[in-house]
Write a protein that holds these residues in place. Structure first.
Motif, PDB file in Angstrom:
ATOM      1  N   SER A 159       2.951 -32.810  23.996  1.00 17.19           N
ATOM      2  CA  SER A 159       2.151 -32.540  22.798  1.00 17.19           C
ATOM      3  C   SER A 159       0.692 -32.893  23.049  1.00 17.19           C
ATOM      4  CB  SER A 159       2.689 -33.331  21.608  1.00 17.19           C
ATOM      5  OG  SER A 159       4.003 -32.940  21.294  1.00 17.19           O
ATOM      6  N   ASP A 160       0.458 -34.032  23.696  1.00  9.90           N
ATOM      7  CA  ASP A 160      -0.916 -34.405  24.058  1.00  9.90           C
ATOM      8  C   ASP A 160      -1.512 -33.388  25.023  1.00  9.90           C
ATOM      9  OD1 ASP A 160      -1.369 -37.232  22.867  1.00  9.90           O
ATOM     10  OD2 ASP A 160       0.583 -37.362  23.807  1.00  9.90           O
ATOM     11  N   SER A 161      -0.716 -32.962  25.987  1.00  3.95           N
ATOM     12  CA  SER A 161      -1.206 -31.990  26.965  1.00  3.95           C
ATOM     13  C   SER A 161      -1.610 -30.682  26.284  1.00  3.95           C
ATOM     14  CB  SER A 161      -0.135 -31.726  28.030  1.00  3.95           C
ATOM     15  OG  SER A 161       0.101 -32.887  28.806  1.00  3.95           O
ATOM     16  N   ALA A 162      -0.778 -30.212  25.351  1.00  4.40           N
ATOM     17  CA  ALA A 162      -1.108 -28.977  24.640  1.00  4.40           C
ATOM     18  C   ALA A 162      -2.350 -29.155  23.779  1.00  4.40           C
ATOM     19  CB  ALA A 162       0.075 -28.539  23.777  1.00  4.40           C
ATOM     20  N   LEU A 163      -2.473 -30.305  23.138  1.00  3.23           N
ATOM     21  CA  LEU A 163      -3.649 -30.574  22.313  1.00  3.23           C
ATOM     22  C   LEU A 163      -4.919 -30.587  23.157  1.00  3.23           C
ATOM     23  CD1 LEU A 163      -4.883 -31.379  19.577  1.00  3.23           C
ATOM     24  CD2 LEU A 163      -4.346 -33.763  20.141  1.00  3.23           C
ATOM     25  N   ILE A 164      -4.847 -31.224  24.314  1.00  2.95           N
ATOM     26  CA  ILE A 164      -6.018 -31.308  25.196  1.00  2.95           C
ATOM     27  C   ILE A 164      -6.378 -29.935  25.751  1.00  2.95           C
ATOM     28  CG2 ILE A 164      -6.793 -32.237  27.424  1.00  2.95           C
ATOM     29  CD1 ILE A 164      -5.011 -34.747  26.529  1.00  2.95           C
ATOM     30  N   ALA A 165      -5.355 -29.163  26.132  1.00  5.68           N
ATOM     31  CA  ALA A 165      -5.621 -27.800  26.607  1.00  5.68           C
ATOM     32  C   ALA A 165      -6.274 -26.970  25.508  1.00  5.68           C
ATOM     33  CB  ALA A 165      -4.315 -27.141  27.062  1.00  5.68           C
ATOM     34  N   THR A 166      -5.831 -27.162  24.268  1.00  4.65           N
ATOM     35  CA  THR A 166      -6.414 -26.422  23.147  1.00  4.65           C
ATOM     36  C   THR A 166      -7.858 -26.829  22.914  1.00  4.65           C
ATOM     37  OG1 THR A 166      -4.213 -26.291  22.127  1.00  4.65           O
ATOM     38  CG2 THR A 166      -6.107 -25.829  20.713  1.00  4.65           C
ATOM     39  N   VAL A 167      -8.148 -28.120  23.011  1.00  5.00           N
ATOM     40  CA  VAL A 167      -9.531 -28.593  22.880  1.00  5.00           C
ATOM     41  C   VAL A 167     -10.419 -27.957  23.954  1.00  5.00           C
ATOM     42  CG1 VAL A 167     -11.021 -30.622  23.096  1.00  5.00           C
ATOM     43  CG2 VAL A 167      -8.926 -30.758  21.745  1.00  5.00           C
ATOM     44  N   THR A 201       8.312 -21.732  20.149  1.00  4.92           N
ATOM     45  CA  THR A 201       7.476 -22.773  20.757  1.00  4.92           C
ATOM     46  C   THR A 201       7.769 -24.115  20.105  1.00  4.92           C
ATOM     47  OG1 THR A 201       5.730 -21.138  21.133  1.00  4.92           O
ATOM     48  CG2 THR A 201       5.097 -23.448  21.296  1.00  4.92           C
ATOM     49  N   HIS A 202       7.747 -25.154  20.901  1.00  3.92           N
ATOM     50  CA  HIS A 202       7.892 -26.517  20.394  1.00  3.92           C
ATOM     51  C   HIS A 202       6.846 -26.774  19.309  1.00  3.92           C
ATOM     52  CE1 HIS A 202       7.546 -30.952  20.510  1.00  3.92           C
ATOM     53  NE2 HIS A 202       8.795 -30.935  20.933  1.00  3.92           N
ATOM     54  N   SER A 203       7.134 -27.699  18.413  1.00  2.00           N
ATOM     55  CA  SER A 203       6.217 -28.023  17.319  1.00  2.00           C
ATOM     56  C   SER A 203       4.847 -28.482  17.799  1.00  2.00           C
ATOM     57  CB  SER A 203       6.837 -29.105  16.427  1.00  2.00           C
ATOM     58  OG  SER A 203       7.149 -30.271  17.186  1.00  2.00           O
ATOM     59  N   LEU A 204       4.715 -28.754  19.101  1.00  2.00           N
ATOM     60  CA  LEU A 204       3.428 -29.194  19.636  1.00  2.00           C
ATOM     61  C   LEU A 204       2.321 -28.181  19.363  1.00  2.00           C
ATOM     62  CD1 LEU A 204       2.949 -27.402  22.474  1.00  2.00           C
ATOM     63  CD2 LEU A 204       4.550 -29.082  23.374  1.00  2.00           C
ATOM     64  N   GLY A 205       2.657 -26.882  19.365  1.00  3.56           N
ATOM     65  CA  GLY A 205       1.639 -25.867  19.107  1.00  3.56           C
ATOM     66  C   GLY A 205       1.134 -25.940  17.682  1.00  3.56           C
TER      67      GLY A 205
END
Length: 493
Positions: A148-156, A182-186
């Motif tokens: 989830s952190d990885s997806a958030l950072i990639a989105t930033v 997709t996992h809830s991370l998105g």
């Protein structure tokens, strides 16, 4: 606590950890406590005077262990596995013995340099393209807390790149793409960043994978509506079904939208890339050719204790341009010269744990062969499980078995005319029986309106006998659920 007291307490802690693992098979998988049990058992406030540590250690055994769900239990088949190895435990022990915040190279050079090394080691064993290596000084890898952190950072990073290239685009016009699997991370990344999130539909006919045609339709619709899709979170091995999005098809469409960032979340399945025989199924060639960022969690199926999420980016500058905040007190000669990585600019926080040490311990202790054996052993066990489900008159697949995951439901051939609603009710009853058991754990899910259960093999202690027993229990509970359901609705003709 002085050094000698620490030595004695440490010996006892290791002994008790060993005893815990020796007795693990005999424990219930799930905790049997009731909500609020711990508050009732503990004092209302912290003690005024310090207590004897032996009492504290004993209270851990008395109060905490009964409240644990044993994710390393050989009959834990829920969610996805959570790794825990003795090498990883020792790595964590050593890491916290010399506590360091690791926010830049000079805070403790070994922390930064070991992370850069082990991220390249893991990239190599997974077969990732060299453009993702830290040694290129262009791309690189970093350890994050979770996918989830990885997806958030990639989105930033993707948002920062897009706004830099399109400075007149209003933030509310940006769109983050996920899929309905997709996992809830998105969705959470969109929530945190205040972004529109569009979940693209996937179907059972396509094995719940995102197809290029679906993406193309969405892009045309949104662009024509004046919106700006800037990132797609694709998945290799979705949580509910193990689906693998069609990355090559996605890339064929995305090449006409050059500022669409492709982040590939392979939190669970990505570690299987250590085995060359699974690389095609896990879309490694497409990952290497097209992904802007790639994530997998070694703390799931990768033998390294939580937290151990790996994020690689093809161009680290997009990350640091978005996240580099360097006040005067954080500047260093090496950082100013650009001769070192300052990992604080590769994630959201400032301080960082010394997580690379447990990677180093486990990678060296197990070797590539050890990782490959573990992954193939789990996959073989799942193949056996899936074959029994395939042969059963009681059950059927809801998604194609993939690696160490099987998604199935109770669908007795003796009652072929049951509707989806009736089968969903039957399977809810079936899962309710499972949820009431403490000797085995599986999880429920919903695939496009079909209620089903999922069996994920991954605990290192799981053996063939545990899978055999799971099959027996599943068969027994299936028959019992069917009998109960028939009584509740009347005789089914």
């Amino acid at each position: 606590m002085d050094i000698e007291q620490f030595r004695r307490a440490g010996y006892q802690a290791i002994d008790r950890i060993c005893d815990y693992y020796i007795s693990l098979r005999d424990k219930p998988v799930s905790s049997q406590v009731e909500p609020g049990y711990l508050r009732k058992a503990l004092p209302a406030s912290a003690p005024t005077e310090g207590e004897d540590f032996q009492l504290i250690a004993d209270d851990y055994q008395k109060y905490i262990i009964p409240g644990l769900t044993h994710w390393q239990h050989p009959s834990f088949f829920a969610y996805f596995p959570t790794a825990c190895t003795f090498e990883g435990i020792l790595g964590e022990l050593y890491a916290c013995s010399a506590s360091t915040p690791g926010f830049n190279w000079s805070a403790s050079p070994a922390c930064t340099e070991l992370e850069a090394v082990v991220m390249d080691w893991t990239a190599q064993i997974l077969g990732l393209d060299k453009s993702f290596y830290n040694t290129t000084e262009v791309g690189g890898g970093v350890i994050q807390t979770t996918a989830s952190d990885s997806a958030l950072i990639a989105t930033v990073a993707a948002r920062s790149r897009y706004i830099r290239e399109h400075p007149h685009v209003a933030m509310e016009k940006l769109v983050l793409y996920t899929t309905t699997q997709t996992h809830s991370l998105g969705k959470k990344a969109g929530l945190v960043l205040g972004l529109k999130v569009r979940a693209l539909e996937v179907t059972a006919e396509d094995d719940f994978a995102l197809r290029g045609e679906t993406l193309e339709v969405a892009l045309k619709e949104d662009v024509n509506a004046g919106l700006h899709p800037f990132i797609l979170v694709a998945t290799v091995g979705t949580t509910s079904s193990g689906a693998v999005d069609r990355l090559s098809e996605i890339a064929d469409v995305a090449k006409h939208y050059p500022f669409l960032w492709l982040h590939v979340d392979a939190a669970w399945a990505g570690v299987a890339l250590v085995c060359p025989e699974y690389r095609e199924a896990c879309q490694l060639p497409a990952v290497n050719a097209y992904a802007d960022s790639f994530c997998t969690n070694f703390h799931k199926w990768g033998l390294i204790n939580f937290d151990a999420s790996c994020l690689w980016v093809r161009h680290r500058k997009h990350l640091t341009d978005a996240l580099d905040v360097t006040p005067e007190f954080l500047r260093s000669k090496q950082g100013d010269a650009g001769t070192v990585i300052d990992y604080r600019n590769w994630h959201l926080g400032l301080g960082r744990r010394f997580r690379s040490l447990k990677f180093w311990f486990v990678l060296r202790s197990r070797g590539v062969n050890g990782f490959q054996k573990y992954i193939t052993d789990c996959t073989k066990l799942n193949a056996k499980f899936a074959e029994r489900i395939r042969e059963s008159d009681q059950f059927c697949f809801v998604a194609k078995p993939f690696l160490a995951l099987t998604v199935f439901r109770l669908a007795p051939k003796s009652h072929p005319h049951l509707t989806t609603l009736e089968l969903n009710a039957l399977n809810r009853a079936f899962y309710t029986r499972f949820a009431a058991r403490s000797d085995i754990a599986i999880t429920q899910t919903d695939l496009n309106g079909v209620f089903c259960v999922r069996m994920a093999i991954g605990a290192e202690k799981t053996e063939e006998r545990d899978v055999d027993r799971a099959l027996d229990v599943i068969g027994q509970e299936g028959q019992a659920a069917l009998r109960e359901w028939e009584r509740s609705v009347g005789t089914i003709s």
